[in-house]
Scaffold this motif. Structure first.
Motif, PDB file in Angstrom:
ATOM      1  N   THR A  30     -13.551   7.894  41.051  1.00 59.68           N
ATOM      2  CA  THR A  30     -12.682   8.838  40.362  1.00 59.68           C
ATOM      3  C   THR A  30     -13.318  10.226  40.357  1.00 59.68           C
ATOM      4  OG1 THR A  30     -13.665   8.236  38.247  1.00 59.68           O
ATOM      5  CG2 THR A  30     -11.629   7.105  38.856  1.00 59.68           C
ATOM      6  N   VAL A  31     -12.486  11.211  40.080  1.00 60.60           N
ATOM      7  CA  VAL A  31     -12.994  12.575  39.969  1.00 60.60           C
ATOM      8  C   VAL A  31     -13.933  12.636  38.764  1.00 60.60           C
ATOM      9  CG1 VAL A  31     -11.047  13.670  41.126  1.00 60.60           C
ATOM     10  CG2 VAL A  31     -10.961  13.308  38.668  1.00 60.60           C
ATOM     11  N   LEU A  32     -14.744  13.653  38.724  1.00 56.62           N
ATOM     12  CA  LEU A  32     -15.822  13.775  37.741  1.00 56.62           C
ATOM     13  C   LEU A  32     -15.369  13.562  36.296  1.00 56.62           C
ATOM     14  CD1 LEU A  32     -18.822  14.321  37.529  1.00 56.62           C
ATOM     15  CD2 LEU A  32     -18.303  16.751  37.372  1.00 56.62           C
ATOM     16  N   VAL A  33     -14.201  14.049  35.942  1.00 56.45           N
ATOM     17  CA  VAL A  33     -13.709  13.932  34.559  1.00 56.45           C
ATOM     18  C   VAL A  33     -13.630  12.485  34.092  1.00 56.45           C
ATOM     19  CG1 VAL A  33     -11.727  14.395  33.070  1.00 56.45           C
ATOM     20  CG2 VAL A  33     -12.406  16.076  34.772  1.00 56.45           C
ATOM     21  N   PHE A  34     -13.276  11.573  34.980  1.00 54.63           N
ATOM     22  CA  PHE A  34     -13.094  10.161  34.611  1.00 54.63           C
ATOM     23  C   PHE A  34     -14.282   9.271  34.968  1.00 54.63           C
ATOM     24  CE2 PHE A  34      -8.755  11.712  35.673  1.00 54.63           C
ATOM     25  CZ  PHE A  34      -8.244  11.687  34.396  1.00 54.63           C
ATOM     26  N   ARG A  35     -15.266   9.794  35.626  1.00 55.19           N
ATOM     27  CA  ARG A  35     -16.329   8.972  36.206  1.00 55.19           C
ATOM     28  C   ARG A  35     -17.146   8.188  35.176  1.00 55.19           C
ATOM     29  NH1 ARG A  35     -18.784  12.021  40.881  1.00 55.19           N
ATOM     30  NH2 ARG A  35     -16.600  12.013  41.418  1.00 55.19           N
ATOM     31  N   LEU A  36     -17.278   8.693  33.966  1.00 53.98           N
ATOM     32  CA  LEU A  36     -18.060   7.998  32.946  1.00 53.98           C
ATOM     33  C   LEU A  36     -17.533   6.581  32.695  1.00 53.98           C
ATOM     34  CD1 LEU A  36     -20.289   8.057  30.776  1.00 53.98           C
ATOM     35  CD2 LEU A  36     -18.605   9.021  29.217  1.00 53.98           C
ATOM     36  N   PHE A  37     -16.222   6.416  32.710  1.00 53.98           N
ATOM     37  CA  PHE A  37     -15.620   5.120  32.382  1.00 53.98           C
ATOM     38  C   PHE A  37     -15.125   4.352  33.603  1.00 53.98           C
ATOM     39  CE2 PHE A  37     -14.989   7.911  28.715  1.00 53.98           C
ATOM     40  CZ  PHE A  37     -15.746   7.207  27.787  1.00 53.98           C
ATOM     41  N   HIS A  38     -15.273   4.947  34.789  1.00 56.23           N
ATOM     42  CA  HIS A  38     -14.795   4.325  36.014  1.00 56.23           C
ATOM     43  C   HIS A  38     -15.888   4.400  37.072  1.00 56.23           C
ATOM     44  CE1 HIS A  38     -11.096   5.520  33.929  1.00 56.23           C
ATOM     45  NE2 HIS A  38     -10.511   4.525  34.569  1.00 56.23           N
ATOM     46  N   PRO A  39     -16.711   3.386  37.192  1.00 53.85           N
ATOM     47  CA  PRO A  39     -17.756   3.429  38.216  1.00 53.85           C
ATOM     48  C   PRO A  39     -17.153   3.347  39.627  1.00 53.85           C
ATOM     49  CG  PRO A  39     -17.685   1.272  37.193  1.00 53.85           C
ATOM     50  CD  PRO A  39     -16.736   2.144  36.432  1.00 53.85           C
ATOM     51  N   GLN A  40     -17.910   3.796  40.593  1.00 57.66           N
ATOM     52  CA  GLN A  40     -17.490   3.714  41.986  1.00 57.66           C
ATOM     53  C   GLN A  40     -17.266   2.255  42.374  1.00 57.66           C
ATOM     54  OE1 GLN A  40     -19.353   6.187  45.071  1.00 57.66           O
ATOM     55  NE2 GLN A  40     -19.961   4.277  46.035  1.00 57.66           N
ATOM     56  N   VAL A  41     -16.281   2.033  43.237  1.00 54.63           N
ATOM     57  CA  VAL A  41     -15.946   0.684  43.684  1.00 54.63           C
ATOM     58  C   VAL A  41     -16.073   0.630  45.206  1.00 54.63           C
ATOM     59  CG1 VAL A  41     -14.093  -1.019  43.850  1.00 54.63           C
ATOM     60  CG2 VAL A  41     -14.355   0.323  41.768  1.00 54.63           C
ATOM     61  N   PHE A  42     -16.690  -0.428  45.695  1.00 52.27           N
ATOM     62  CA  PHE A  42     -16.754  -0.679  47.133  1.00 52.27           C
ATOM     63  C   PHE A  42     -15.954  -1.931  47.416  1.00 52.27           C
ATOM     64  CE2 PHE A  42     -18.784  -3.027  50.653  1.00 52.27           C
ATOM     65  CZ  PHE A  42     -18.436  -2.164  51.679  1.00 52.27           C
TER      66      PHE A  42
END
Length: 93
Positions: A30-42
Motif C-alpha cells: 500500500t501507499v505510505l499512508v496505509f503501510r503501518l496496518f498493511h504489510p507488503q504481500v508477496f
C-alpha cells in the motif's frame, strides 16, 4: 507496474497499491499512508490458482483466485492484468 487500483476480498484500494513483479511472483504494497496496518504481500505465481474475467458495469476486470485452500480474491482492471506475466493456463472465463 506502478500504482494500481484493486479490490482484495471486500476491501477496495483505489490507486493505493503499488504493484511490481519478478519471475517468482507478484508484490503488492500500500501507499505510505496505509503501510503501518498493511504489510507488503508477496504472491508466488503458482499460488494464483485461477483467473476469471468479470464484467462490472462498463468495465472488464480480472479476478485472481489466490491459494489452495482459498486465501483471497483480487480484482484488477484488465489493463493492469495485461502487464502481468501470469501463465495463460490459469485464464478461464
Amino acid at each position: 507496474i506502478g500504482f494500481i487500483s484493486a479490490a482484495i476480498n471486500s476491501a477496495n484500494y483505489n490507486n493505493a497499491i503499488v504493484a511490481y513483479q519478478n519471475k517468482k511472483g507478484l508484490f503488492l504494497k500500500t501507499v505510505l499512508v496505509f503501510r503501518l496496518f498493511h504489510p507488503q504481500v508477496f504472491i508466488p505465481w503458482e499460488e494464483i490458482k485461477e483467473v476469471r474475467t468479470k464484467k462490472i458495469l462498463f468495465f472488464t476486470v480480472k479476478e485472481l483466485i489466490v491459494g489452495q485452500p482459498f486465501v483471497a480474491t483480487i480484482k484488477i482492471k484488465n489493463g493492469v492484468f495485461k502487464k502481468l506475466n501470469i501463465p495463460e493456463e490459469k485464464n478461464v472465463v
